[in-house]
Design a protein around this motif. Structure first.
Motif, PDB file in Angstrom:
ATOM      1  N   VAL A   6       0.882  -1.174   0.000  1.00 41.94           N
ATOM      2  CA  VAL A   6       0.000   0.000   0.000  1.00 41.94           C
ATOM      3  C   VAL A   6       0.917   1.220   0.000  1.00 41.94           C
ATOM      4  CG1 VAL A   6      -1.683   1.322   1.351  1.00 41.94           C
ATOM      5  CG2 VAL A   6      -1.896  -1.176   1.178  1.00 41.94           C
ATOM      6  N   ARG A  33      -3.372  -1.426  -5.860  1.00 42.48           N
ATOM      7  CA  ARG A  33      -4.667  -1.778  -5.264  1.00 42.48           C
ATOM      8  C   ARG A  33      -4.965  -1.045  -3.973  1.00 42.48           C
ATOM      9  NH1 ARG A  33      -4.006  -8.105  -4.211  1.00 42.48           N
ATOM     10  NH2 ARG A  33      -3.185  -7.883  -6.320  1.00 42.48           N
ATOM     11  N   GLY A  34      -3.948  -0.402  -3.370  1.00 42.20           N
ATOM     12  CA  GLY A  34      -4.197   0.281  -2.108  1.00 42.20           C
ATOM     13  C   GLY A  34      -3.324   1.500  -1.942  1.00 42.20           C
ATOM     14  N   ARG A  77     -12.283   8.316  -4.368  1.00 42.45           N
ATOM     15  CA  ARG A  77     -13.225   7.209  -4.243  1.00 42.45           C
ATOM     16  C   ARG A  77     -14.197   7.158  -5.420  1.00 42.45           C
ATOM     17  NH1 ARG A  77     -12.617   3.204  -3.339  1.00 42.45           N
ATOM     18  NH2 ARG A  77     -12.268   3.160  -1.089  1.00 42.45           N
ATOM     19  N   ASN A  82     -12.904   0.566  -6.558  1.00 42.90           N
ATOM     20  CA  ASN A  82     -12.374  -0.639  -5.930  1.00 42.90           C
ATOM     21  C   ASN A  82     -11.038  -0.426  -5.228  1.00 42.90           C
ATOM     22  OD1 ASN A  82     -14.559  -2.275  -6.858  1.00 42.90           O
ATOM     23  ND2 ASN A  82     -13.595  -2.356  -8.880  1.00 42.90           N
ATOM     24  N   GLU A  84      -8.442   0.359  -2.429  1.00 41.65           N
ATOM     25  CA  GLU A  84      -8.392   0.427  -0.970  1.00 41.65           C
ATOM     26  C   GLU A  84      -7.853   1.796  -0.562  1.00 41.65           C
ATOM     27  OE1 GLU A  84      -6.181  -2.642   0.909  1.00 41.65           O
ATOM     28  OE2 GLU A  84      -7.341  -4.271   0.018  1.00 41.65           O
ATOM     29  N   HIS A  86      -6.669   3.698   2.643  1.00 46.70           N
ATOM     30  CA  HIS A  86      -6.263   3.610   4.038  1.00 46.70           C
ATOM     31  C   HIS A  86      -6.000   5.041   4.511  1.00 46.70           C
ATOM     32  CE1 HIS A  86      -5.014  -0.832   3.749  1.00 46.70           C
ATOM     33  NE2 HIS A  86      -5.372  -0.485   2.512  1.00 46.70           N
ATOM     34  N   SER A 110     -15.827   4.801   2.305  1.00 44.07           N
ATOM     35  CA  SER A 110     -15.540   3.376   2.526  1.00 44.07           C
ATOM     36  C   SER A 110     -14.066   3.167   2.841  1.00 44.07           C
ATOM     37  CB  SER A 110     -15.945   2.536   1.311  1.00 44.07           C
ATOM     38  OG  SER A 110     -17.315   2.663   1.047  1.00 44.07           O
ATOM     39  N   PHE A 112     -10.823   1.784   4.060  1.00 42.38           N
ATOM     40  CA  PHE A 112     -10.479   0.397   4.340  1.00 42.38           C
ATOM     41  C   PHE A 112     -10.028   0.244   5.788  1.00 42.38           C
ATOM     42  CE2 PHE A 112      -7.990  -3.527   3.960  1.00 42.38           C
ATOM     43  CZ  PHE A 112      -8.875  -4.312   3.226  1.00 42.38           C
ATOM     44  N   THR A 113      -9.159   1.152   6.222  1.00 43.99           N
ATOM     45  CA  THR A 113      -8.763   1.252   7.619  1.00 43.99           C
ATOM     46  C   THR A 113      -8.507   2.722   7.934  1.00 43.99           C
ATOM     47  OG1 THR A 113      -6.388   1.023   7.181  1.00 43.99           O
ATOM     48  CG2 THR A 113      -7.623  -1.015   7.609  1.00 43.99           C
TER      49      THR A 113
END
Length: 246
Positions: A6, A33-34, A77, A82, A84, A86, A110, A112-113
């Motif tokens: 990430v 992806r993140g 977003r 899709n 991630e 953080h 949304s 992810f963390t």
């Protein structure tokens, strides 16, 4: 086994528009992806000089308008459904926004963390986020203090496990990634564990991966290369090559 990196972004490097452009490129060119993204803090005491300078400039340029910062992340977003996201912020950012508004924002995008960075544990913020459906993360420092391990046994989000700092010595003889990861697993930490700090080369990622980490957070090493496109995409590609999917 699943493993992936990430990538960290400070929101204005050197402008919000440039940061958003680079995130688009990371996703579209390298299939990232993140991302881990922050909003500028008035007291980013744990950051590098570069990040501190970027945050100070962002606060000056936007007059501390946190709605503008949140809108920028909303746009990420909207464009990358899709991806991630953080979120990491210092406590003063939450204070400026307000915990209720910040919580709703994290749910809206949304997240992810969410991690609240710093040397202290802001239990009131963490508790509020947790009880309102936002997944929070925590950190185990290199010295492996028992209080970190005990606290992280209850963490649902990702555990940030730090590499060595100059001021820290190994605790209980636990120096290697494998020793430290095995120790915390044996002592009840069940959440995913990502290596963080000084992840500068693909080999750094491989070392953490092969020891059993679930992923890594890559800091500002790539942001330092934004003016050297060839070096940027070469390093990012090498890091992406370390991914393992189930």
């Amino acid at each position: 086994m699943k493993f992936y990196p990430v990538y960290y972004f400070t929101l204005a490097c050197p402008t919000i528009e440039r940061t958003l452009e680079k995130i688009d490129q990371y996703v579209e060119k390298a299939n990232v992806r993140g991302i881990q993204i922050d909003m500028p803090s008035g007291d980013p005491y744990g950051e590098t000089d570069m990040v501190k300078a970027m945050m100070a400039k962002c606060i000056s340029d936007y007059n501390g308008n946190y709605d503008a910062y949140m809108d920028a992340i909303r746009s990420i977003r909207k464009k990358h459904e899709n991806l991630e996201i953080h979120v990491v912020v210092y406590p003063d950012v939450v204070e400026r926004i307000g915990i209720e508004k910040f919580t709703e924002f994290c749910k809206e995008i949304s997240a992810f963390t969410v991690r609240i960075a710093g040397t202290e544990v802001y239990e009131n913020y963490i508790s509020y986020l947790d009880t309102h459906g936002v997944i929070t993360s925590d950190c185990i420092n290199y010295a492996m203090p028992e209080e970190d391990i005990k606290r992280c046994c209850n963490t649902k989000g990702i555990i940030h496990m730090r590499t060595k700092r100059k001021t820290e010595a190994p605790n209980r003889g636990l120096e290697t990634w494998e020793q430290r990861l095995n120790y915390v697993r044996e002592h009840g930490v069940t959440a995913r564990i990502f290596a963080t700090a000084d992840m500068k080369t693909a080999q750094d990622l491989i070392n953490a991966r092969d020891a059993g980490a679930d992923g890594v957070y890559v800091g500002n090493v790539l942001m330092n290369l934004w003016d050297d496109e060839e070096a940027l995409w070469k390093l990012l590609g090498e890091m992406q090559d370390t991914i393992i999917d189930d």
